[in-house]
Design a protein around this motif. Structure first.
Motif, PDB file in Angstrom:
ATOM      1  N   LEU A  98      42.111  21.082 -31.869  1.00  0.00           N
ATOM      2  CA  LEU A  98      42.265  21.683 -33.186  1.00  0.00           C
ATOM      3  C   LEU A  98      42.955  20.665 -34.081  1.00  0.00           C
ATOM      4  O   LEU A  98      44.092  20.277 -33.824  1.00  0.00           O
ATOM      5  CB  LEU A  98      43.080  22.970 -33.089  1.00  0.00           C
ATOM      6  N   ASP A  99      42.227  20.203 -35.093  1.00  0.00           N
ATOM      7  CA  ASP A  99      42.748  19.191 -36.014  1.00  0.00           C
ATOM      8  C   ASP A  99      43.166  19.852 -37.311  1.00  0.00           C
ATOM      9  O   ASP A  99      42.472  20.717 -37.838  1.00  0.00           O
ATOM     10  CB  ASP A  99      41.675  18.145 -36.322  1.00  0.00           C
ATOM     11  N   PHE A 100      44.304  19.408 -37.826  1.00  0.00           N
ATOM     12  CA  PHE A 100      44.804  19.877 -39.119  1.00  0.00           C
ATOM     13  C   PHE A 100      44.810  18.688 -40.072  1.00  0.00           C
ATOM     14  O   PHE A 100      45.489  17.693 -39.822  1.00  0.00           O
ATOM     15  CB  PHE A 100      46.235  20.416 -38.983  1.00  0.00           C
ATOM     16  N   PHE A 101      44.067  18.809 -41.162  1.00  0.00           N
ATOM     17  CA  PHE A 101      44.018  17.767 -42.180  1.00  0.00           C
ATOM     18  C   PHE A 101      44.606  18.331 -43.463  1.00  0.00           C
ATOM     19  O   PHE A 101      44.054  19.272 -44.032  1.00  0.00           O
ATOM     20  CB  PHE A 101      42.579  17.298 -42.431  1.00  0.00           C
ATOM     21  N   HIS A 102      45.723  17.769 -43.894  1.00  0.00           N
ATOM     22  CA  HIS A 102      46.324  18.216 -45.148  1.00  0.00           C
ATOM     23  C   HIS A 102      45.436  17.773 -46.294  1.00  0.00           C
ATOM     24  O   HIS A 102      44.924  16.650 -46.297  1.00  0.00           O
ATOM     25  CB  HIS A 102      47.731  17.639 -45.305  1.00  0.00           C
ATOM     26  N   VAL A 103      45.250  18.633 -47.290  1.00  0.00           N
ATOM     27  CA  VAL A 103      44.273  18.348 -48.331  1.00  0.00           C
ATOM     28  C   VAL A 103      44.710  17.228 -49.269  1.00  0.00           C
ATOM     29  O   VAL A 103      43.860  16.594 -49.907  1.00  0.00           O
ATOM     30  CB  VAL A 103      43.924  19.612 -49.148  1.00  0.00           C
ATOM     31  N   THR A 104      46.009  16.932 -49.359  1.00  0.00           N
ATOM     32  CA  THR A 104      46.452  15.884 -50.281  1.00  0.00           C
ATOM     33  C   THR A 104      47.307  14.800 -49.637  1.00  0.00           C
ATOM     34  O   THR A 104      47.410  13.716 -50.188  1.00  0.00           O
ATOM     35  CB  THR A 104      47.275  16.486 -51.445  1.00  0.00           C
ATOM     36  N   GLN A 105      47.903  15.062 -48.487  1.00  0.00           N
ATOM     37  CA  GLN A 105      48.833  14.100 -47.893  1.00  0.00           C
ATOM     38  C   GLN A 105      48.385  13.750 -46.476  1.00  0.00           C
ATOM     39  O   GLN A 105      48.645  14.479 -45.528  1.00  0.00           O
ATOM     40  CB  GLN A 105      50.248  14.670 -47.890  1.00  0.00           C
ATOM     41  N   GLU A 106      47.739  12.608 -46.369  1.00  0.00           N
ATOM     42  CA  GLU A 106      47.158  12.180 -45.098  1.00  0.00           C
ATOM     43  C   GLU A 106      48.209  12.005 -43.996  1.00  0.00           C
ATOM     44  O   GLU A 106      47.923  12.234 -42.821  1.00  0.00           O
ATOM     45  CB  GLU A 106      46.418  10.858 -45.326  1.00  0.00           C
ATOM     46  N   GLU A 107      49.426  11.638 -44.354  1.00  0.00           N
ATOM     47  CA  GLU A 107      50.454  11.397 -43.338  1.00  0.00           C
ATOM     48  C   GLU A 107      50.915  12.683 -42.647  1.00  0.00           C
ATOM     49  O   GLU A 107      51.574  12.627 -41.610  1.00  0.00           O
ATOM     50  CB  GLU A 107      51.657  10.666 -43.947  1.00  0.00           C
ATOM     51  N   LYS A 108      50.562  13.850 -43.168  1.00  0.00           N
ATOM     52  CA  LYS A 108      50.924  15.126 -42.555  1.00  0.00           C
ATOM     53  C   LYS A 108      49.890  15.600 -41.530  1.00  0.00           C
ATOM     54  O   LYS A 108      50.109  16.594 -40.856  1.00  0.00           O
ATOM     55  CB  LYS A 108      51.108  16.198 -43.624  1.00  0.00           C
ATOM     56  N   ASP A 109      48.745  14.926 -41.409  1.00  0.00           N
ATOM     57  CA  ASP A 109      47.692  15.344 -40.490  1.00  0.00           C
ATOM     58  C   ASP A 109      48.202  15.334 -39.047  1.00  0.00           C
ATOM     59  O   ASP A 109      48.985  14.466 -38.659  1.00  0.00           O
ATOM     60  CB  ASP A 109      46.483  14.420 -40.596  1.00  0.00           C
ATOM     61  N   PHE A 110      47.738  16.303 -38.263  1.00  0.00           N
ATOM     62  CA  PHE A 110      48.081  16.337 -36.846  1.00  0.00           C
ATOM     63  C   PHE A 110      46.995  17.094 -36.086  1.00  0.00           C
ATOM     64  O   PHE A 110      46.124  17.716 -36.687  1.00  0.00           O
ATOM     65  CB  PHE A 110      49.462  16.973 -36.613  1.00  0.00           C
ATOM     66  N   HIS A 111      47.016  16.998 -34.776  1.00  0.00           N
ATOM     67  CA  HIS A 111      46.076  17.748 -33.949  1.00  0.00           C
ATOM     68  C   HIS A 111      46.787  18.258 -32.701  1.00  0.00           C
ATOM     69  O   HIS A 111      47.826  17.717 -32.304  1.00  0.00           O
ATOM     70  CB  HIS A 111      44.839  16.916 -33.582  1.00  0.00           C
ATOM     71  N   VAL A 112      46.228  19.314 -32.114  1.00  0.00           N
ATOM     72  CA  VAL A 112      46.772  19.893 -30.883  1.00  0.00           C
ATOM     73  C   VAL A 112      45.621  20.150 -29.928  1.00  0.00           C
ATOM     74  O   VAL A 112      44.476  20.337 -30.343  1.00  0.00           O
ATOM     75  CB  VAL A 112      47.539  21.211 -31.147  1.00  0.00           C
ATOM     76  N   LEU A 113      45.926  20.129 -28.650  1.00  0.00           N
ATOM     77  CA  LEU A 113      44.966  20.485 -27.604  1.00  0.00           C
ATOM     78  C   LEU A 113      45.247  21.914 -27.176  1.00  0.00           C
ATOM     79  O   LEU A 113      46.383  22.255 -26.847  1.00  0.00           O
ATOM     80  CB  LEU A 113      45.083  19.549 -26.409  1.00  0.00           C
ATOM     81  N   LEU A 114      44.216  22.719 -27.204  1.00  0.00           N
ATOM     82  CA  LEU A 114      44.339  24.121 -26.839  1.00  0.00           C
ATOM     83  C   LEU A 114      43.776  24.327 -25.438  1.00  0.00           C
ATOM     84  O   LEU A 114      42.703  23.817 -25.123  1.00  0.00           O
ATOM     85  CB  LEU A 114      43.554  24.998 -27.821  1.00  0.00           C
ATOM     86  N   SER A 115      44.485  25.070 -24.624  1.00  0.00           N
ATOM     87  CA  SER A 115      43.970  25.396 -23.297  1.00  0.00           C
ATOM     88  C   SER A 115      43.851  26.912 -23.188  1.00  0.00           C
ATOM     89  O   SER A 115      44.625  27.660 -23.780  1.00  0.00           O
ATOM     90  CB  SER A 115      44.882  24.835 -22.206  1.00  0.00           C
ATOM     91  N   ALA A 116      42.877  27.358 -22.399  1.00  0.00           N
ATOM     92  CA  ALA A 116      42.582  28.788 -22.275  1.00  0.00           C
ATOM     93  C   ALA A 116      43.493  29.428 -21.241  1.00  0.00           C
ATOM     94  O   ALA A 116      43.793  28.843 -20.203  1.00  0.00           O
ATOM     95  CB  ALA A 116      41.126  28.985 -21.893  1.00  0.00           C
ATOM     96  N   ASP A 117      43.899  30.658 -21.549  1.00  0.00           N
ATOM     97  CA  ASP A 117      44.634  31.429 -20.557  1.00  0.00           C
ATOM     98  C   ASP A 117      43.652  32.303 -19.779  1.00  0.00           C
ATOM     99  O   ASP A 117      42.440  32.189 -19.946  1.00  0.00           O
ATOM    100  CB  ASP A 117      45.753  32.248 -21.216  1.00  0.00           C
TER     101      ASP A 117
END
Length: 163
Positions: A98-117
């Motif tokens: 799951l990637d998060f891209f901030h619409v105006t500030q590229e340095e705030k972008d981050f991603h996480v790995l999701l695992s199923a329960d």
């Protein structure tokens, strides 16, 4: 005959006025150049053909998600991210990105790995500041399909993500 008292040039108004006009344009030009060269050139694309091919491949991944009828509910509560599939749940329950891209500030972008329960709900936790407007992209690790959407976080209820 009377002699007029003539002031030297540097004590008169008009020479300084005429000097200030080009001097102010040099100052403003320097400020504009400093803004133009501050290093934030991420909007410029060097190879338009390659970028066009990349856009087409992204559209193929969205089409693949439509064919698989992938629909999810996405929620963040106190840094805990959950994604629950309404339809199109992967059969292998492999990890998702799951990637998060901030619409105006590229340095705030981050991603996480999701695992199923055990219930098939994908979860992860994050310490990142997720408040604001984001473009969220959900993909499997092999990036066979993609679901993306613009969201405003935090949200009061789960957000439906679909291609």
């Amino acid at each position: 005959m009377e002699t007029q008292d003539i002031k030297p040039w540097y004590k008169q108004f008009y020479p300084w006025f005429l000097i200030c006009i080009p001097l102010s344009s040099f100052i403003v030009g320097g400020i504009v150049i400093s803004y133009a060269t501050d290093g934030s050139d991420s909007l410029v694309i060097d190879d338009y053909y390659k970028e066009g091919k990349t856009i087409n491949s992204r559209l193929d991944k969205i089409q693949a998600a439509k064919e698989l009828e992938i629909k999810t509910l996405f929620n963040i509560d106190d840094g805990i991210i959950s994604v629950e599939f309404i339809s199109g749940l992967p059969s292998t329950l492999e990890a998702l990105k799951l990637d998060f891209f901030h619409v105006t500030q590229e340095e705030k972008d981050f991603h996480v790995l999701l695992s199923a329960d055990a219930n098939g709900i994908y979860r992860a936790s994050t310490d990142a500041d997720y408040q604001g407007k984001w473009r969220v992209r959900l993909t499997p690790l092999d990036e066979a399909w993609k679901v993306q959407q613009n969201v405003n976080l935090p949200a009061r209820s789960p957000i439906k993500l679909e291609p």
